[in-house]
Write a protein that holds these residues in place. Structure first.
Motif, PDB file in Angstrom:
ATOM      1  N   TYR A   4       0.963  -1.205   0.006  1.00 34.20           N
ATOM      2  CA  TYR A   4      -0.028   0.249   0.048  1.00 34.20           C
ATOM      3  C   TYR A   4       0.824   1.185  -0.151  1.00 34.20           C
ATOM      4  O   TYR A   4       0.544   2.035  -0.826  1.00 34.20           O
ATOM      5  CB  TYR A   4      -0.839  -0.078   1.263  1.00 34.20           C
ATOM      6  N   SER A   5       1.645   1.385   0.942  1.00 31.37           N
ATOM      7  CA  SER A   5       2.652   2.446   0.986  1.00 31.37           C
ATOM      8  C   SER A   5       3.501   2.726  -0.155  1.00 31.37           C
ATOM      9  O   SER A   5       3.546   3.911  -0.656  1.00 31.37           O
ATOM     10  CB  SER A   5       3.349   2.632   2.258  1.00 31.37           C
ATOM     11  N   VAL A   6       4.086   1.830  -0.791  1.00 28.03           N
ATOM     12  CA  VAL A   6       4.858   1.966  -2.217  1.00 28.03           C
ATOM     13  C   VAL A   6       3.739   2.334  -3.367  1.00 28.03           C
ATOM     14  O   VAL A   6       4.118   3.157  -3.979  1.00 28.03           O
ATOM     15  CB  VAL A   6       5.595   0.603  -2.199  1.00 28.03           C
ATOM     16  N   SER A   7       2.573   1.839  -3.318  1.00 26.52           N
ATOM     17  CA  SER A   7       1.807   2.198  -4.308  1.00 26.52           C
ATOM     18  C   SER A   7       1.239   3.638  -4.061  1.00 26.52           C
ATOM     19  O   SER A   7       1.068   4.176  -4.974  1.00 26.52           O
ATOM     20  CB  SER A   7       0.454   1.144  -4.267  1.00 26.52           C
ATOM     21  N   ARG A   8       1.026   4.020  -3.097  1.00 26.64           N
ATOM     22  CA  ARG A   8       0.379   5.377  -2.484  1.00 26.64           C
ATOM     23  C   ARG A   8       1.667   6.366  -3.010  1.00 26.64           C
ATOM     24  O   ARG A   8       1.053   7.388  -3.769  1.00 26.64           O
ATOM     25  CB  ARG A   8       0.171   5.458  -1.154  1.00 26.64           C
ATOM     26  N   ALA A   9       2.793   6.167  -2.817  1.00 26.50           N
ATOM     27  CA  ALA A   9       3.804   6.999  -3.100  1.00 26.50           C
ATOM     28  C   ALA A   9       4.191   7.056  -4.600  1.00 26.50           C
ATOM     29  O   ALA A   9       3.954   8.283  -5.132  1.00 26.50           O
ATOM     30  CB  ALA A   9       5.069   6.492  -2.506  1.00 26.50           C
ATOM     31  N   ALA A  10       3.899   6.093  -5.320  1.00 27.65           N
ATOM     32  CA  ALA A  10       4.072   6.045  -6.729  1.00 27.65           C
ATOM     33  C   ALA A  10       2.874   6.696  -7.343  1.00 27.65           C
ATOM     34  O   ALA A  10       2.968   7.363  -8.296  1.00 27.65           O
ATOM     35  CB  ALA A  10       3.934   4.411  -7.230  1.00 27.65           C
ATOM     36  N   LYS A  12       1.239   8.955  -6.091  1.00 22.08           N
ATOM     37  CA  LYS A  12       1.345  10.570  -5.857  1.00 22.08           C
ATOM     38  C   LYS A  12       2.290  11.250  -6.995  1.00 22.08           C
ATOM     39  O   LYS A  12       1.957  12.195  -7.370  1.00 22.08           O
ATOM     40  CB  LYS A  12       1.989  10.667  -4.316  1.00 22.08           C
ATOM     41  N   ALA A  13       3.396  10.303  -6.851  1.00 22.51           N
ATOM     42  CA  ALA A  13       4.258  10.858  -8.150  1.00 22.51           C
ATOM     43  C   ALA A  13       3.715  11.002  -9.201  1.00 22.51           C
ATOM     44  O   ALA A  13       3.775  11.843 -10.292  1.00 22.51           O
ATOM     45  CB  ALA A  13       5.538   9.910  -8.110  1.00 22.51           C
ATOM     46  N   ARG A  16       1.717  14.092  -9.626  1.00 23.57           N
ATOM     47  CA  ARG A  16       2.317  15.305  -9.805  1.00 23.57           C
ATOM     48  C   ARG A  16       2.713  15.084 -11.201  1.00 23.57           C
ATOM     49  O   ARG A  16       2.763  16.297 -11.981  1.00 23.57           O
ATOM     50  CB  ARG A  16       3.599  15.199  -8.790  1.00 23.57           C
ATOM     51  N   ASP A  30      -6.573  12.593  -8.377  1.00 24.33           N
ATOM     52  CA  ASP A  30      -6.423  13.122  -7.113  1.00 24.33           C
ATOM     53  C   ASP A  30      -7.697  13.045  -6.143  1.00 24.33           C
ATOM     54  O   ASP A  30      -7.931  12.643  -5.053  1.00 24.33           O
ATOM     55  CB  ASP A  30      -5.848  14.518  -6.844  1.00 24.33           C
ATOM     56  N   GLU A  34      -7.595   7.880  -2.664  1.00 23.25           N
ATOM     57  CA  GLU A  34      -7.628   6.784  -1.743  1.00 23.25           C
ATOM     58  C   GLU A  34      -8.531   5.625  -2.417  1.00 23.25           C
ATOM     59  O   GLU A  34      -8.300   4.268  -2.202  1.00 23.25           O
ATOM     60  CB  GLU A  34      -8.099   7.259  -0.428  1.00 23.25           C
TER      61      GLU A  34
END
Length: 124
Positions: A4-10, A12-13, A16, A30, A34
């Protein structure tokens, strides 16, 4: 990605980066950020995550109904629409295949039962 955290960061990038190309598309993504990560947050297996992260099964069923309904030349009333829609869904059912990752559906049920806003009793 499975974490989840890796997917969330990717994601978000990606939002952007997308914002540099098309601000409205980035805002749209955006907006449902979630929700896009729901299958990751629930901790599903890769096979079940792949099945549930696409709208293809639903679209396929709708296309079967649409193809059948296209044969009707004159719609008489709302009951006729309902009958033809039900017939199309019944025909589409025959082409359904087993859900990839179906053996892991218990993981999904457990995860949903422990999610405050989505209990099995309120999901129906």
């Amino acid at each position: 990605m499975s974490d989840y955290s890796v997917s969330r960061a990717a994601l978000k990038a990606f939002v952007r980066w997308l914002g540099t190309l098309n601000d409205r598309a980035a805002k749209s993504l955006d907006e449902g950020f979630e929700e896009t990560l729901t299958v990751h947050r629930l901790g599903l297996t890769a096979a079940l995550r792949a099945t549930l992260s696409t709208t293809n099964p639903i679209e396929s069923a709708f296309n079967r109904v649409k193809a059948l309904a296209a044969r009707v030349k004159r719609w008489r009333d709302a009951k006729m629409v309902i009958r033809w829609t039900a017939s199309g869904r019944a025909l589409a059912e025959g082409s359904f295949r087993r859900i990839k990752g179906y053996a892991d559906l218990r993981i999904l049920m457990t995860a949903l039962a422990h999610t405050p806003s989505h209990s099995p009793e309120t999901a129906a």
